[in-house]
Design a protein around this motif. Structure first.
Motif, PDB file in Angstrom:
ATOM      1  N   PRO A   1      27.743  21.733  -1.087  1.00 35.53           N
ATOM      2  CA  PRO A   1      28.253  22.383  -2.298  1.00 35.53           C
ATOM      3  C   PRO A   1      28.812  23.773  -2.033  1.00 35.53           C
ATOM      4  O   PRO A   1      28.431  24.438  -1.074  1.00 35.53           O
ATOM      5  N   LEU A   2      29.689  24.189  -2.926  1.00 27.42           N
ATOM      6  CA  LEU A   2      30.291  25.514  -2.854  1.00 27.42           C
ATOM      7  C   LEU A   2      29.356  26.557  -3.428  1.00 27.42           C
ATOM      8  O   LEU A   2      28.273  26.256  -3.904  1.00 27.42           O
ATOM      9  N   SER A   3      29.793  27.796  -3.426  1.00 24.31           N
ATOM     10  CA  SER A   3      28.987  28.888  -3.974  1.00 24.31           C
ATOM     11  C   SER A   3      28.763  28.688  -5.472  1.00 24.31           C
ATOM     12  O   SER A   3      29.522  27.992  -6.130  1.00 24.31           O
TER      13      SER A   3
ATOM     14  N   ARG B   1      22.403  23.128  -3.564  1.00 27.14           N
ATOM     15  CA  ARG B   1      22.284  24.517  -3.135  1.00 27.14           C
ATOM     16  C   ARG B   1      23.468  24.882  -2.266  1.00 27.14           C
ATOM     17  O   ARG B   1      23.829  24.117  -1.368  1.00 27.14           O
ATOM     18  N   PRO B   2      24.073  26.043  -2.523  1.00 26.85           N
ATOM     19  CA  PRO B   2      25.262  26.444  -1.760  1.00 26.85           C
ATOM     20  C   PRO B   2      25.016  26.485  -0.261  1.00 26.85           C
ATOM     21  O   PRO B   2      23.960  26.906   0.194  1.00 26.85           O
ATOM     22  N   ASN B   3      26.000  26.011   0.473  1.00 28.83           N
ATOM     23  CA  ASN B   3      26.009  26.036   1.934  1.00 28.83           C
ATOM     24  C   ASN B   3      24.896  25.220   2.585  1.00 28.83           C
ATOM     25  O   ASN B   3      24.559  25.438   3.735  1.00 28.83           O
ATOM     26  N   GLN B   4      24.313  24.291   1.836  1.00 31.01           N
ATOM     27  CA  GLN B   4      23.317  23.387   2.396  1.00 31.01           C
ATOM     28  C   GLN B   4      23.695  21.964   2.000  1.00 31.01           C
ATOM     29  O   GLN B   4      24.040  21.717   0.849  1.00 31.01           O
TER      30      GLN B   4
ATOM     31  N   LEU C   1      27.506  21.707  10.030  1.00 31.88           N
ATOM     32  CA  LEU C   1      27.255  22.040   8.630  1.00 31.88           C
ATOM     33  C   LEU C   1      27.009  20.805   7.765  1.00 31.88           C
ATOM     34  O   LEU C   1      26.124  20.791   6.913  1.00 31.88           O
ATOM     35  N   HIS C   2      27.756  19.747   7.994  1.00 35.37           N
ATOM     36  CA  HIS C   2      27.648  18.563   7.131  1.00 35.37           C
ATOM     37  C   HIS C   2      26.551  17.585   7.563  1.00 35.37           C
ATOM     38  O   HIS C   2      26.166  16.727   6.783  1.00 35.37           O
ATOM     39  N   TRP C   3      26.062  17.678   8.779  1.00 34.69           N
ATOM     40  CA  TRP C   3      24.981  16.787   9.199  1.00 34.69           C
ATOM     41  C   TRP C   3      23.681  17.249   8.561  1.00 34.69           C
ATOM     42  O   TRP C   3      23.281  18.397   8.658  1.00 34.69           O
ATOM     43  N   ASN C   4      23.005  16.331   7.876  1.00 37.53           N
ATOM     44  CA  ASN C   4      21.740  16.627   7.232  1.00 37.53           C
ATOM     45  C   ASN C   4      20.638  15.878   7.982  1.00 37.53           C
ATOM     46  O   ASN C   4      20.500  14.666   7.832  1.00 37.53           O
TER      47      ASN C   4
END
Length: 100
Positions: free
Chosen positions: A24-26, A63-66, A11-14
């Motif tokens: 970021p959160l919702s 953007r949430p969850n990205q 999730l955290h690797w971009n």
């Protein structure tokens, strides 16, 4: 331990910026946090309240969850915990060190 590793690596690797990044959160949580921060921007000055003019709209870039597309020192935290990035996959993530 496996859950933490999975979250960090998946999730955290971009891949766009080749770095670990903040996720970021919702929107509801972000809006709530922004409202709290706005309240803190009201600072006393000579017995009156003045509002800071240095606010920005973070919802446009977060953007949430990205993961965000910004390199931050916080992105190096997974390396501090040796068990989060297994030795057999470190080569997938070492590219981020070129930017330091």
């Amino acid at each position: 331990k496996e859950t933490s590793r999975s979250i960090v690596l998946n999730l955290h690797w971009n891949p766009t910026i080749q770095s670990f990044a903040v996720v970021p959160l919702s929107p509801d949580t972000v809006t709530s946090n922004m409202e709290q921060k706005k309240q803190k921007l009201l600072m006393p000055y000579n017995g009156t309240q003045q509002q800071s003019t240095t606010t920005c709209n973070l919802t446009d870039v977060r953007r949430p969850n990205q993961p965000v597309n910004v390199r931050e020192l916080l992105g190096f935290m997974p390396w501090y915990y040796e068990s989060l990035i297994p030795m057999n996959v470190t080569s997938n993530y070492v590219s981020m060190w070129r930017e330091l």
